[in-house]
Design an enzyme around this catalytic site. Structure first.
Site, PDB file in Angstrom:
ATOM      1  N   HIS A 101       0.833  -1.210   0.000  1.00 21.08           N
ATOM      2  CA  HIS A 101       0.000   0.000   0.000  1.00 21.08           C
ATOM      3  C   HIS A 101       0.865   1.257   0.000  1.00 21.08           C
ATOM      4  O   HIS A 101       0.600   2.199  -0.754  1.00 21.08           O
ATOM      5  CB  HIS A 101      -0.912  -0.002   1.231  1.00 21.08           C
ATOM      6  CG  HIS A 101      -1.677   1.275   1.415  1.00 21.08           C
ATOM      7  ND1 HIS A 101      -2.906   1.496   0.831  1.00 21.08           N
ATOM      8  CD2 HIS A 101      -1.385   2.407   2.113  1.00 21.08           C
ATOM      9  CE1 HIS A 101      -3.335   2.708   1.157  1.00 21.08           C
ATOM     10  NE2 HIS A 101      -2.431   3.281   1.936  1.00 21.08           N
ATOM     11  N   GLU A 102       1.896   1.259   0.834  1.00 24.42           N
ATOM     12  CA  GLU A 102       2.789   2.424   0.866  1.00 24.42           C
ATOM     13  C   GLU A 102       3.548   2.567  -0.449  1.00 24.42           C
ATOM     14  O   GLU A 102       3.811   3.684  -0.901  1.00 24.42           O
ATOM     15  CB  GLU A 102       3.757   2.307   2.041  1.00 24.42           C
ATOM     16  CG  GLU A 102       3.085   2.285   3.412  1.00 24.42           C
ATOM     17  CD  GLU A 102       2.140   3.448   3.636  1.00 24.42           C
ATOM     18  OE1 GLU A 102       2.387   4.547   3.084  1.00 24.42           O
ATOM     19  OE2 GLU A 102       1.128   3.275   4.345  1.00 24.42           O
ATOM     20  N   HIS A 105       1.621   4.557  -2.861  1.00 28.21           N
ATOM     21  CA  HIS A 105       1.793   6.014  -2.772  1.00 28.21           C
ATOM     22  C   HIS A 105       3.044   6.464  -3.521  1.00 28.21           C
ATOM     23  O   HIS A 105       3.051   7.513  -4.172  1.00 28.21           O
ATOM     24  CB  HIS A 105       1.889   6.443  -1.309  1.00 28.21           C
ATOM     25  CG  HIS A 105       0.594   6.344  -0.566  1.00 28.21           C
ATOM     26  ND1 HIS A 105      -0.578   6.872  -1.057  1.00 28.21           N
ATOM     27  CD2 HIS A 105       0.286   5.778   0.630  1.00 28.21           C
ATOM     28  CE1 HIS A 105      -1.560   6.640  -0.188  1.00 28.21           C
ATOM     29  NE2 HIS A 105      -1.055   5.974   0.835  1.00 28.21           N
ATOM     30  N   HIS A 109       3.226   9.008  -6.698  1.00 25.28           N
ATOM     31  CA  HIS A 109       4.138  10.156  -6.768  1.00 25.28           C
ATOM     32  C   HIS A 109       4.944  10.132  -8.051  1.00 25.28           C
ATOM     33  O   HIS A 109       5.103  11.158  -8.729  1.00 25.28           O
ATOM     34  CB  HIS A 109       5.067  10.140  -5.551  1.00 25.28           C
ATOM     35  CG  HIS A 109       5.922  11.353  -5.437  1.00 25.28           C
ATOM     36  ND1 HIS A 109       7.174  11.325  -4.849  1.00 25.28           N
ATOM     37  CD2 HIS A 109       5.746  12.638  -5.841  1.00 25.28           C
ATOM     38  CE1 HIS A 109       7.696  12.526  -4.890  1.00 25.28           C
ATOM     39  NE2 HIS A 109       6.862  13.345  -5.484  1.00 25.28           N
TER      40      HIS A 109
END
Length: 232
Positions: A101-102, A105, A109
């Site tokens: 999940h991270e 991100h 980006h």
């Protein structure tokens, strides 16, 4: 005497608090359950994150350990992906899901995902708004002058930026989770049964953001009601 001081708008705050507590309890229980399910691959959260980043063509993001429980996050300012104690060295289904999940991100980006950029731009405004809103509102409620409504309205406006940040956060988090599940499935890092567990963990985590946004909206509604009463 009690009824004289009773304000029905407190119910909105209570509802928001209950939603947040329920969501927090749900994510903790889901994470705890699937933290005990070892992944078939045996990969740790750190290894999964590094592999996902490499497969996505991202080589300038550092994966590091951070202390705490469920304190995992990606910082786009310095391109650091931080994984908590229960994720970094854990080979559980829950840990791999959170790490992925991270990474979602970080991929957002790298690809210039618009909602993430908007959220990043809102951070300083939201922080300032959440800090200054209540002092302004209290000042407006305490003073007896024509400027009282000005302070109240400015406070409500400031608080609305913090709520807007929470709302913009929702698509960012949902999208990161969808990316995570898709990548884990396509790469075979988790099997079908393991993916079901990961979905439950990430869905529970998403509920905390939904509850936070709902609580913020309810609080904003309460402030608008209070401001309207004062204006009358």
């Amino acid at each position: 005497m009690f009824y004289y001081y009773y304000d029905g708008t407190y119910l909105l705050v209570v509802i928001g608090a209950l939603l947040s507590l329920m969501a927090s309890a749900k994510v903790k229980s889901s994470f705890a359950r699937y933290s005990n399910v070892r992944s078939m691959s045996g990969m740790t959260g750190r290894e999964a994150a590094e592999r996902i980043l490499r497969n996505s063509g991202i080589y300038d993001v550092q994966v590091q350990h951070i202390y705490g429980n469920l304190t995992d996050h990606y910082d786009p300012r310095n391109k650091v992906l931080s994984l908590s104690d229960s994720v970094y060295n854990s080979n559980s289904v829950a840990a791999i899901g959170v790490a992925a999940h991270e990474c979602g991100h970080a991929i957002q980006h790298a690809k210039g995902y618009a909602p993430l950029s908007i959220r990043g731009a809102l951070v300083p405004v939201a922080n300032f708004g959440s800090t200054i809103s209540w002092p302004l509102i209290l000042m407006g409620l305490l003073i007896r002058s024509n400027a009282s409504m000005l302070f109240i309205n400015l406070g409500i406006l400031a608080f609305s930026f913090a709520v807007l940040f929470q709302i913009v956060t929702l698509p960012v988090e949902f999208n990161a989770s969808r990316r995570a599940v898709r990548i884990l499935g396509e790469t075979g890092m988790l099997g079908p049964d393991e993916l079901r567990g990961t979905r439950k963990v990430l869905s529970a985590a998403a509920l905390t953001y939904v509850a936070g946004a709902a609580a913020g909206i309810l609080q904003l509604l309460r402030l608008l009601i209070i401001g309207g009463r004062r204006n009358d």
